[in-house]
Design an enzyme around this catalytic site. Structure first.
Site, PDB file in Angstrom:
ATOM      1  N   TYR A  20       0.806  -1.230   0.000  1.00  9.74           N
ATOM      2  CA  TYR A  20       0.000   0.000   0.000  1.00  9.74           C
ATOM      3  C   TYR A  20       0.837   1.278   0.000  1.00  9.74           C
ATOM      4  O   TYR A  20       0.291   2.376  -0.087  1.00  9.74           O
ATOM      5  CB  TYR A  20      -0.903   0.027   1.237  1.00  9.74           C
ATOM      6  CG  TYR A  20      -1.888  -1.112   1.281  1.00  9.74           C
ATOM      7  CD1 TYR A  20      -3.048  -1.073   0.511  1.00  9.74           C
ATOM      8  CD2 TYR A  20      -1.660  -2.224   2.088  1.00  9.74           C
ATOM      9  CE1 TYR A  20      -3.956  -2.127   0.539  1.00  9.74           C
ATOM     10  CE2 TYR A  20      -2.561  -3.282   2.125  1.00  9.74           C
ATOM     11  CZ  TYR A  20      -3.709  -3.222   1.345  1.00  9.74           C
ATOM     12  OH  TYR A  20      -4.606  -4.256   1.377  1.00  9.74           O
ATOM     13  N   HIS A  25      -4.482   6.271  -1.090  1.00  9.51           N
ATOM     14  CA  HIS A  25      -5.131   6.182   0.219  1.00  9.51           C
ATOM     15  C   HIS A  25      -4.118   6.330   1.360  1.00  9.51           C
ATOM     16  O   HIS A  25      -4.493   6.539   2.500  1.00  9.51           O
ATOM     17  CB  HIS A  25      -5.831   4.817   0.322  1.00  9.51           C
ATOM     18  CG  HIS A  25      -7.157   4.851   1.013  1.00  9.51           C
ATOM     19  ND1 HIS A  25      -7.933   5.993   1.145  1.00  9.51           N
ATOM     20  CD2 HIS A  25      -7.868   3.857   1.627  1.00  9.51           C
ATOM     21  CE1 HIS A  25      -9.047   5.687   1.798  1.00  9.51           C
ATOM     22  NE2 HIS A  25      -9.030   4.414   2.102  1.00  9.51           N
ATOM     23  N   TYR A  69      -4.847  -1.057   9.841  1.00 13.08           N
ATOM     24  CA  TYR A  69      -5.532  -0.897   8.554  1.00 13.08           C
ATOM     25  C   TYR A  69      -6.606   0.183   8.678  1.00 13.08           C
ATOM     26  O   TYR A  69      -7.135   0.450   9.748  1.00 13.08           O
ATOM     27  CB  TYR A  69      -6.105  -2.214   8.000  1.00 13.08           C
ATOM     28  CG  TYR A  69      -4.991  -3.128   7.525  1.00 13.08           C
ATOM     29  CD1 TYR A  69      -4.447  -2.993   6.255  1.00 13.08           C
ATOM     30  CD2 TYR A  69      -4.442  -4.078   8.385  1.00 13.08           C
ATOM     31  CE1 TYR A  69      -3.387  -3.788   5.840  1.00 13.08           C
ATOM     32  CE2 TYR A  69      -3.384  -4.880   7.975  1.00 13.08           C
ATOM     33  CZ  TYR A  69      -2.858  -4.725   6.699  1.00 13.08           C
ATOM     34  OH  TYR A  69      -1.810  -5.496   6.294  1.00 13.08           O
ATOM     35  N   ASN A  71      -9.713   0.759   7.999  1.00 14.45           N
ATOM     36  CA  ASN A  71     -11.075   0.623   8.539  1.00 14.45           C
ATOM     37  C   ASN A  71     -11.120   0.499  10.054  1.00 14.45           C
ATOM     38  O   ASN A  71     -12.190   0.558  10.648  1.00 14.45           O
ATOM     39  CB  ASN A  71     -11.758  -0.623   7.936  1.00 14.45           C
ATOM     40  CG  ASN A  71     -11.947  -0.493   6.438  1.00 14.45           C
ATOM     41  OD1 ASN A  71     -11.536   0.506   5.848  1.00 14.45           O
ATOM     42  ND2 ASN A  71     -12.554  -1.479   5.832  1.00 14.45           N
ATOM     43  N   ASN A 117     -13.606   5.583   5.345  1.00 13.77           N
ATOM     44  CA  ASN A 117     -13.753   4.554   6.386  1.00 13.77           C
ATOM     45  C   ASN A 117     -12.862   4.782   7.605  1.00 13.77           C
ATOM     46  O   ASN A 117     -13.216   4.408   8.714  1.00 13.77           O
ATOM     47  CB  ASN A 117     -13.485   3.168   5.806  1.00 13.77           C
ATOM     48  CG  ASN A 117     -14.610   2.739   4.877  1.00 13.77           C
ATOM     49  OD1 ASN A 117     -15.753   3.160   5.045  1.00 13.77           O
ATOM     50  ND2 ASN A 117     -14.301   1.932   3.890  1.00 13.77           N
TER      51      ASN A 117
END
Length: 194
Positions: A20, A25, A69, A71, A117
């Site tokens: 990532y 993001h 993470y 969320n 989120n």
């Protein structure tokens, strides 16, 4: 150490792991990494995140990249708020924003999650939406792409140079928030960001 020193928690949102690292993001992680390069400090893997502390202007700043993470970002935020006894008005959350034009920043003292989120989970865990958030616009023409696939794409090479010059503005906003407070910083920077 003087226990009356004012503490701040600056949280950059993203997803941990190499996969990532260069995604849109992970903007929150990227901006904290830029600050660490500029001020020569490094992050340590601690409970629920990568954290570093740094003294600035007679204040103690904690920089957090949650390892939970996106969320579940709120779990890490809540843990470090409680552990370091940081008041809500001294928290700043940095995230990407799909609805803001690329490179624009918006600083706000409260608000909804805007479908993000990470912000949604923070609000749930700390029990309020009244916390400062700095959003960085990543909107380009994502055409028919689904939002999820767009935010998890890597930045394109032609965006990278532009991105890093914009991140410098973000760093100025963060340190102004610490020094001048939310409202003064909003007055200085939000009007210059169209």
């Amino acid at each position: 150490m003087n226990h009356s020193i004012e503490k701040f928690l600056i949280v950059g949102l993203g997803n941990p792991g190499y996969l990532y690292k260069k995604t849109r993001h992970n903007l929150g992680f990227m901006i904290l990494d830029q600050i660490s390069k500029k001020y020569f400090f490094s992050f340590s893997k601690k409970k629920l995140g990568f954290i570093s502390s740094f003294s600035y202007d007679d204040k103690l700043l904690f920089f957090l990249k949650p390892s939970t993470y996106m969320n579940r970002s709120g779990i890490a935020v809540k843990y470090w708020i409680i552990k370091e006894k940081i008041i809500i008005k001294n928290i700043l959350i940095i995230s990407d924003d799909i609805y803001l034009n690329f490179g624009n920043f918006r600083l706000k003292g409260k608000g909804g999650s805007g479908g993000h989120n990470g912000l949604k989970n923070i609000e749930k865990e700390i029990g309020t939406s009244h916390y400062a958030r700095l959003r960085f616009g990543i909107k380009k023409n994502f055409l028919d792409k689904k939002i999820n696939s767009y935010v998890l794409e890597n930045w394109k090479n032609e965006e990278i140079d532009d991105l890093f010059s914009k991140l410098d503005i973000g760093i100025k906003i963060i340190f102004s928030f610490v020094t001048n407070g939310l409202h003064k910083t909003m007055n200085i920077f939000n009007c210059h960001n169209t």
